[in-house]
Design a protein around this motif. Structure first.
Motif, PDB file in Angstrom:
ATOM      1  N   MET A   1       0.840  -0.985  -0.156  1.00 43.02           N
ATOM      2  CA  MET A   1       0.082   0.069  -0.034  1.00 43.02           C
ATOM      3  C   MET A   1       1.104   1.137   0.062  1.00 43.02           C
ATOM      4  SD  MET A   1      -3.058   1.105   2.786  1.00 43.02           S
ATOM      5  CE  MET A   1      -4.006  -0.277   2.348  1.00 43.02           C
ATOM      6  N   TYR A   2       0.511   2.180  -0.755  1.00 43.64           N
ATOM      7  CA  TYR A   2       1.236   3.355  -1.153  1.00 43.64           C
ATOM      8  C   TYR A   2       0.404   4.532  -0.704  1.00 43.64           C
ATOM      9  CZ  TYR A   2       4.913   0.636  -3.085  1.00 43.64           C
ATOM     10  OH  TYR A   2       5.774  -0.403  -3.252  1.00 43.64           O
ATOM     11  N   GLU A   3       0.884   5.559  -0.122  1.00 45.24           N
ATOM     12  CA  GLU A   3       0.218   6.981  -0.233  1.00 45.24           C
ATOM     13  C   GLU A   3      -0.089   7.281  -1.825  1.00 45.24           C
ATOM     14  OE1 GLU A   3       2.109  10.103   1.628  1.00 45.24           O
ATOM     15  OE2 GLU A   3       2.857   9.111   3.348  1.00 45.24           O
ATOM     16  N   GLN A   4      -1.170   8.136  -2.120  1.00 53.20           N
ATOM     17  CA  GLN A   4      -1.726   8.307  -3.501  1.00 53.20           C
ATOM     18  C   GLN A   4      -0.531   8.751  -4.297  1.00 53.20           C
ATOM     19  OE1 GLN A   4      -5.273  10.746  -3.442  1.00 53.20           O
ATOM     20  NE2 GLN A   4      -5.419  10.703  -5.622  1.00 53.20           N
ATOM     21  N   ASP A   5       0.107   9.668  -3.955  1.00 58.74           N
ATOM     22  CA  ASP A   5       1.127  10.207  -4.776  1.00 58.74           C
ATOM     23  C   ASP A   5       2.417   9.538  -4.686  1.00 58.74           C
ATOM     24  OD1 ASP A   5      -0.685  12.382  -5.533  1.00 58.74           O
ATOM     25  OD2 ASP A   5      -0.025  13.681  -3.847  1.00 58.74           O
ATOM     26  N   HIS A   6       2.568   8.548  -4.235  1.00 56.35           N
ATOM     27  CA  HIS A   6       3.880   7.855  -4.085  1.00 56.35           C
ATOM     28  C   HIS A   6       4.278   7.572  -5.593  1.00 56.35           C
ATOM     29  CE1 HIS A   6       6.973   4.832  -3.132  1.00 56.35           C
ATOM     30  NE2 HIS A   6       6.922   5.408  -1.820  1.00 56.35           N
ATOM     31  N   SER A   7       5.617   7.627  -5.882  1.00 54.44           N
ATOM     32  CA  SER A   7       6.286   7.196  -7.054  1.00 54.44           C
ATOM     33  C   SER A   7       6.221   5.605  -7.692  1.00 54.44           C
ATOM     34  CB  SER A   7       7.699   7.844  -7.261  1.00 54.44           C
ATOM     35  OG  SER A   7       8.403   6.941  -6.060  1.00 54.44           O
ATOM     36  N   GLU A   8       5.893   4.852  -6.692  1.00 52.91           N
ATOM     37  CA  GLU A   8       5.925   3.483  -6.960  1.00 52.91           C
ATOM     38  C   GLU A   8       4.465   3.333  -7.507  1.00 52.91           C
ATOM     39  OE1 GLU A   8       7.762   0.346  -6.744  1.00 52.91           O
ATOM     40  OE2 GLU A   8       9.102   2.389  -7.039  1.00 52.91           O
ATOM     41  N   VAL A   9       3.359   3.821  -7.297  1.00 54.33           N
ATOM     42  CA  VAL A   9       1.980   3.580  -7.839  1.00 54.33           C
ATOM     43  C   VAL A   9       2.018   3.590  -9.320  1.00 54.33           C
ATOM     44  CG1 VAL A   9      -0.230   4.718  -7.803  1.00 54.33           C
ATOM     45  CG2 VAL A   9       0.937   4.561  -5.716  1.00 54.33           C
ATOM     46  N   GLY A  10       2.601   4.566  -9.942  1.00 53.07           N
ATOM     47  CA  GLY A  10       2.687   4.656 -11.333  1.00 53.07           C
ATOM     48  C   GLY A  10       3.480   3.594 -12.025  1.00 53.07           C
ATOM     49  N   ARG A  11       4.437   3.062 -11.301  1.00 54.13           N
ATOM     50  CA  ARG A  11       5.447   1.817 -11.743  1.00 54.13           C
ATOM     51  C   ARG A  11       4.500   0.578 -11.820  1.00 54.13           C
ATOM     52  NH1 ARG A  11       7.932  -2.340 -10.320  1.00 54.13           N
ATOM     53  NH2 ARG A  11       7.738  -2.039  -7.983  1.00 54.13           N
ATOM     54  N   HIS A  12       3.813   0.443 -10.673  1.00 49.54           N
ATOM     55  CA  HIS A  12       2.845  -0.661 -10.386  1.00 49.54           C
ATOM     56  C   HIS A  12       1.649  -0.803 -11.695  1.00 49.54           C
ATOM     57  CE1 HIS A  12       4.502  -2.965  -6.928  1.00 49.54           C
ATOM     58  NE2 HIS A  12       4.925  -1.700  -6.223  1.00 49.54           N
ATOM     59  N   LEU A  13       1.069   0.340 -11.846  1.00 51.66           N
ATOM     60  CA  LEU A  13       0.166   0.619 -12.713  1.00 51.66           C
ATOM     61  C   LEU A  13       0.609   0.092 -14.150  1.00 51.66           C
ATOM     62  CD1 LEU A  13      -1.721   3.615 -11.260  1.00 51.66           C
ATOM     63  CD2 LEU A  13      -2.659   1.074 -10.969  1.00 51.66           C
ATOM     64  N   ARG A  14       1.746   0.738 -14.503  1.00 51.90           N
ATOM     65  CA  ARG A  14       2.343   0.518 -15.954  1.00 51.90           C
ATOM     66  C   ARG A  14       2.382  -1.063 -15.975  1.00 51.90           C
ATOM     67  NH1 ARG A  14       5.006   5.173 -14.839  1.00 51.90           N
ATOM     68  NH2 ARG A  14       6.795   3.857 -14.167  1.00 51.90           N
ATOM     69  N   PHE A  15       3.025  -1.649 -14.868  1.00 52.34           N
ATOM     70  CA  PHE A  15       3.374  -3.215 -14.842  1.00 52.34           C
ATOM     71  C   PHE A  15       2.054  -3.929 -14.934  1.00 52.34           C
ATOM     72  CE2 PHE A  15       3.981  -7.133 -12.851  1.00 52.34           C
ATOM     73  CZ  PHE A  15       5.090  -7.737 -13.079  1.00 52.34           C
ATOM     74  N   ARG A  16       1.028  -3.731 -14.385  1.00 49.55           N
ATOM     75  CA  ARG A  16      -0.316  -4.347 -14.478  1.00 49.55           C
ATOM     76  C   ARG A  16      -0.831  -3.860 -15.933  1.00 49.55           C
ATOM     77  NH1 ARG A  16      -5.142  -1.016 -12.295  1.00 49.55           N
ATOM     78  NH2 ARG A  16      -4.534   0.236 -14.226  1.00 49.55           N
ATOM     79  N   ASP A  17      -0.601  -2.766 -16.597  1.00 48.65           N
ATOM     80  CA  ASP A  17      -1.333  -2.425 -17.725  1.00 48.65           C
ATOM     81  C   ASP A  17      -0.563  -3.417 -18.653  1.00 48.65           C
ATOM     82  OD1 ASP A  17      -3.240  -1.145 -16.547  1.00 48.65           O
ATOM     83  OD2 ASP A  17      -2.145   0.848 -17.033  1.00 48.65           O
ATOM     84  N   TYR A  18       0.893  -3.204 -18.774  1.00 44.70           N
ATOM     85  CA  TYR A  18       1.565  -4.083 -19.537  1.00 44.70           C
ATOM     86  C   TYR A  18       1.190  -5.442 -19.722  1.00 44.70           C
ATOM     87  CZ  TYR A  18       5.328  -6.035 -22.251  1.00 44.70           C
ATOM     88  OH  TYR A  18       6.164  -6.610 -23.392  1.00 44.70           O
ATOM     89  N   LEU A  19       1.044  -6.095 -18.591  1.00 43.86           N
ATOM     90  CA  LEU A  19       0.835  -7.462 -18.488  1.00 43.86           C
ATOM     91  C   LEU A  19      -0.895  -7.763 -19.094  1.00 43.86           C
ATOM     92  CD1 LEU A  19       2.226  -8.968 -15.162  1.00 43.86           C
ATOM     93  CD2 LEU A  19       2.923  -8.887 -17.609  1.00 43.86           C
ATOM     94  N   ARG A  20      -1.527  -6.914 -19.016  1.00 40.25           N
ATOM     95  CA  ARG A  20      -2.928  -6.991 -19.426  1.00 40.25           C
ATOM     96  C   ARG A  20      -2.955  -7.011 -21.053  1.00 40.25           C
ATOM     97  NH1 ARG A  20      -6.740  -3.058 -15.815  1.00 40.25           N
ATOM     98  NH2 ARG A  20      -6.938  -4.557 -13.807  1.00 40.25           N
ATOM     99  N   LYS A  21      -1.915  -6.189 -21.544  1.00 35.11           N
ATOM    100  CA  LYS A  21      -1.933  -6.023 -22.888  1.00 35.11           C
ATOM    101  C   LYS A  21      -1.062  -7.315 -23.588  1.00 35.11           C
ATOM    102  CE  LYS A  21      -2.588  -1.216 -22.952  1.00 35.11           C
ATOM    103  NZ  LYS A  21      -1.981   0.035 -23.065  1.00 35.11           N
ATOM    104  N   HIS A  22      -0.325  -8.056 -22.705  1.00 34.95           N
ATOM    105  CA  HIS A  22       0.653  -8.855 -23.173  1.00 34.95           C
ATOM    106  C   HIS A  22       0.367 -10.179 -22.436  1.00 34.95           C
ATOM    107  CE1 HIS A  22       2.499  -5.126 -24.481  1.00 34.95           C
ATOM    108  NE2 HIS A  22       2.966  -5.873 -25.314  1.00 34.95           N
ATOM    109  N   PRO A  23      -0.630 -10.919 -22.927  1.00 36.21           N
ATOM    110  CA  PRO A  23      -1.047 -12.255 -22.000  1.00 36.21           C
ATOM    111  C   PRO A  23       0.025 -13.224 -22.112  1.00 36.21           C
ATOM    112  CG  PRO A  23      -2.340 -11.842 -23.982  1.00 36.21           C
ATOM    113  CD  PRO A  23      -1.433 -10.734 -23.860  1.00 36.21           C
ATOM    114  N   ASP A  24       0.676 -13.357 -23.127  1.00 34.24           N
ATOM    115  CA  ASP A  24       1.724 -14.403 -22.837  1.00 34.24           C
ATOM    116  C   ASP A  24       2.804 -14.235 -21.895  1.00 34.24           C
ATOM    117  OD1 ASP A  24       0.698 -15.880 -24.964  1.00 34.24           O
ATOM    118  OD2 ASP A  24       1.991 -15.027 -26.555  1.00 34.24           O
ATOM    119  N   GLU A  25       3.123 -12.753 -21.635  1.00 36.39           N
ATOM    120  CA  GLU A  25       4.134 -12.429 -20.537  1.00 36.39           C
ATOM    121  C   GLU A  25       3.535 -12.548 -19.195  1.00 36.39           C
ATOM    122  OE1 GLU A  25       7.506  -9.742 -22.349  1.00 36.39           O
ATOM    123  OE2 GLU A  25       5.427  -9.035 -22.907  1.00 36.39           O
ATOM    124  N   ALA A  26       2.240 -12.174 -19.140  1.00 31.83           N
ATOM    125  CA  ALA A  26       1.460 -12.267 -17.867  1.00 31.83           C
ATOM    126  C   ALA A  26       1.562 -14.087 -17.742  1.00 31.83           C
ATOM    127  CB  ALA A  26       0.112 -11.859 -18.107  1.00 31.83           C
TER     128      ALA A  26
END
Length: 65
Positions: A1-26
């Motif tokens: 869990m991170y605070e709303q503006d924490h820099s890791e939030v964006g990284r985690h969301l990019r990671f999630r979004d990337y895997l959603r678009k690339h099911p083989d890598e997921a």
């Protein structure tokens, strides 16, 4: 869990979004996690460490997209 503006939030969301678009890598990530969970059942640090290089590779790919 991170605070709303924490820099890791964006990284985690990019990671999630990337895997959603690339099911083989997921699927590859899911298999890796299952393998590590069996191997390091009693060592959470080793489990996390085993995922690090895969996560870094996906983070780099997600930044380029």
């Amino acid at each position: 869990m991170y605070e709303q503006d924490h820099s890791e939030v964006g990284r985690h969301l990019r990671f999630r979004d990337y895997l959603r678009k690339h099911p083989d890598e997921a699927w590859e990530y899911a298999c890796l996690k299952q393998e590590l969970a069996k191997k390091y059942q009693y060592s959470p640090a080793e489990y996390v460490g085993g995922k690090t290089s895969f996560i870094q590779m996906i983070d780099q790919k997600a930044l380029r997209k």
